[in-house]
Write a protein that holds these residues in place. Sequence first.
Motif, PDB file in Angstrom:
ATOM      1  N   THR A 190      65.681  29.130 -15.562  1.00 44.82           N
ATOM      2  CA  THR A 190      65.360  28.975 -17.072  1.00 44.82           C
ATOM      3  C   THR A 190      66.341  30.163 -17.758  1.00 44.82           C
ATOM      4  O   THR A 190      66.952  30.427 -18.328  1.00 44.82           O
ATOM      5  N   ARG A 191      66.134  31.154 -16.048  1.00 41.29           N
ATOM      6  CA  ARG A 191      66.897  32.448 -16.499  1.00 41.29           C
ATOM      7  C   ARG A 191      68.449  32.659 -15.496  1.00 41.29           C
ATOM      8  O   ARG A 191      67.660  32.590 -13.957  1.00 41.29           O
ATOM      9  N   TYR A 192      69.726  33.041 -15.759  1.00 39.88           N
ATOM     10  CA  TYR A 192      70.211  33.367 -14.761  1.00 39.88           C
ATOM     11  C   TYR A 192      69.828  34.623 -14.105  1.00 39.88           C
ATOM     12  O   TYR A 192      69.605  35.522 -14.200  1.00 39.88           O
ATOM     13  N   VAL A 193      70.246  34.386 -12.697  1.00 43.16           N
ATOM     14  CA  VAL A 193      69.603  35.288 -11.687  1.00 43.16           C
ATOM     15  C   VAL A 193      70.953  35.818 -10.866  1.00 43.16           C
ATOM     16  O   VAL A 193      71.986  34.373 -11.062  1.00 43.16           O
ATOM     17  N   ARG A 194      71.355  36.925 -11.162  1.00 43.50           N
ATOM     18  CA  ARG A 194      72.777  37.467 -10.282  1.00 43.50           C
ATOM     19  C   ARG A 194      72.805  37.737  -8.936  1.00 43.50           C
ATOM     20  O   ARG A 194      71.126  38.102  -8.642  1.00 43.50           O
ATOM     21  N   VAL A 195      73.512  36.808  -8.214  1.00 40.64           N
ATOM     22  CA  VAL A 195      72.504  37.591  -6.190  1.00 40.64           C
ATOM     23  C   VAL A 195      74.304  38.047  -6.244  1.00 40.64           C
ATOM     24  O   VAL A 195      75.373  36.984  -6.497  1.00 40.64           O
TER      25      VAL A 195
END
Length: 177
Positions: free
Chosen positions: A65-70
């Motif tokens: 539901t929330r963007y994660v930076r990879v």
Amino acid sequence: MPDIRPTVGSGALVLNATYEPLCVVSVRRAAILVLSAKAVCVADGEGILHSARDALPVPSVVRLTRYVRVPYRTHVGLSRRAIFARDGWRCAYCRGPAETIDHVFPRSRGGRHAWENVVAACARCNHTKGDKTPAELGWRLHSAPAAPKGAAWRVLGHRAPDPRWADWLDLREPEAA
Ligand SMILES: [Zn+2]
């Protein structure tokens, strides 16, 4: 933690909020993400998971539901499974179903075990080719082998992709070099 008994050996594909494939986790882990509202299920697998309070379909694909930076990973591990996936499970020489891995420039003659020198091949072509090069046989490669690029490769090389993940992984046509 909910008491979840997933199907043995199953996994769920995790997508970023942007639908970009991130990784594969256990069905149990995916269910926990859904139950804790960290992810939503976008494709169901087979069966129902039961916790103390809830029952939910086994998740096959979930989206955070929330963007994660990879961090962008440039290196994709060279594995048998990843080679087959890159080449679409087709022989690089005759396009028939691939069962073996062939070194284009034979290892016996110093060919490297690297993305640029390995292709999926059927047993017949591999056997016929032996320790010759495609040029010596007058054979042509369908496309020049190269290291795969793209988000889908984060989940490959470790396990066979579930057919239900195909829409998100887009593996049908290997990228031409
Ligand atoms: Zn072949």
